[in-house]
Design an enzyme around this catalytic site. Sequence first.
Site, PDB file in Angstrom:
ATOM      1  N   ALA A   8     -96.018-154.712  50.733  1.00 26.56           N
ATOM      2  CA  ALA A   8     -96.628-153.829  49.742  1.00 26.56           C
ATOM      3  C   ALA A   8     -95.533-153.170  48.911  1.00 26.56           C
ATOM      4  CB  ALA A   8     -97.499-152.782  50.433  1.00 26.56           C
ATOM      5  N   GLY A   9     -95.232-153.764  47.767  1.00 31.57           N
ATOM      6  CA  GLY A   9     -94.186-153.247  46.898  1.00 31.57           C
ATOM      7  C   GLY A   9     -94.698-152.145  45.993  1.00 31.57           C
ATOM      8  N   LEU A  51     -98.309-156.414  45.558  1.00 33.16           N
ATOM      9  CA  LEU A  51     -98.139-156.778  46.967  1.00 33.16           C
ATOM     10  C   LEU A  51     -98.143-158.295  47.108  1.00 33.16           C
ATOM     11  CD1 LEU A  51    -101.045-157.788  48.363  1.00 33.16           C
ATOM     12  CD2 LEU A  51    -101.527-155.357  48.309  1.00 33.16           C
ATOM     13  N   ASP A  98     -88.601-152.397  53.016  1.00 36.03           N
ATOM     14  CA  ASP A  98     -88.465-153.663  52.305  1.00 36.03           C
ATOM     15  C   ASP A  98     -87.016-154.146  52.317  1.00 36.03           C
ATOM     16  OD1 ASP A  98     -87.756-151.485  50.675  1.00 36.03           O
ATOM     17  OD2 ASP A  98     -88.341-152.504  48.818  1.00 36.03           O
ATOM     18  N   THR A 135     -89.298-153.232  40.821  1.00 41.00           N
ATOM     19  CA  THR A 135     -89.429-151.962  40.113  1.00 41.00           C
ATOM     20  C   THR A 135     -88.086-151.237  40.108  1.00 41.00           C
ATOM     21  OG1 THR A 135     -91.736-151.814  40.817  1.00 41.00           O
ATOM     22  CG2 THR A 135     -90.707-149.806  40.007  1.00 41.00           C
ATOM     23  N   THR A 174     -82.890-154.304  17.476  1.00 38.93           N
ATOM     24  CA  THR A 174     -83.044-153.268  18.503  1.00 38.93           C
ATOM     25  C   THR A 174     -83.697-153.824  19.762  1.00 38.93           C
ATOM     26  OG1 THR A 174     -83.213-151.550  16.807  1.00 38.93           O
ATOM     27  CG2 THR A 174     -84.051-151.005  19.000  1.00 38.93           C
TER      28      THR A 174
END
Length: 244
Positions: free
Chosen positions: A10-11, A15, A99, A122, A172
């Site tokens: 479960a990140g 998940l 993790d 993330t 940019t």
Amino acid sequence: MNTRHVLIDAGNTRLKWVLVVDGQWQDHGNSDYGDLSALASVLSAGMKCTIASVTRVDHEDQLKTLLTRYAIKPRWLAATAQFQDVINTYVNPAQLGVDRWMGMLATRLRSRSATLVVSAGTALTVDALSAEGHFLGGLIVPGRSLMQQSLLQGTAQIEATLGGCQPFPRSTADAVHSGIIAALCGAVRQQYAQLARQCGCEPYCVLTGGDALLLQPYLGLTAEHAPYLVLEGIDRVVREDVAG
């Protein structure tokens, strides 16, 4: 009767899961927390479940609600001070992200040399293991999306436009994207160089996480892609419990 066991990573954002039947991986997939139907499709009443979670409480609550529907009582893993020959040298071993710990346990089965474990999700984590299995320490860096969000929120004239990675960006969008890739790869290369100096060899490097393939072409070093590395670590813990 088949022994069914679902392993869940479960990140923060998504998940991943794998269904293990009689000790063999039978099915796997990933989901975002807005739609857990794919995971639900492999669940059965009262089956075994083991979870490594670093996600938010509300996401964990969603997962608990789903599992309760199937009368599943999961085991929630945490980092420990030691697992076989892998030594957790964190000042507070339990504070290490589970993790990251599962990734190191899995990596130890892949290589017995000095190792760099890179997870590009993330957050970007870069963890070093000695040839003896000692966790030497690691970095935590905002991941690609967090870096981009910080620029959007903290500057006035940067738009949320997807750019490309260029040696010398001239727009940019390209400048933002190229800068993020350079920053992330720079963190990995720095730790790789430091580990190489300490161990006197070229370390083994393994790369996992949702942005792993995005970074891999720009790292400038050999890194094995292992998309289910955390699940491999969970599986190792489960198998050790069964054997013990």
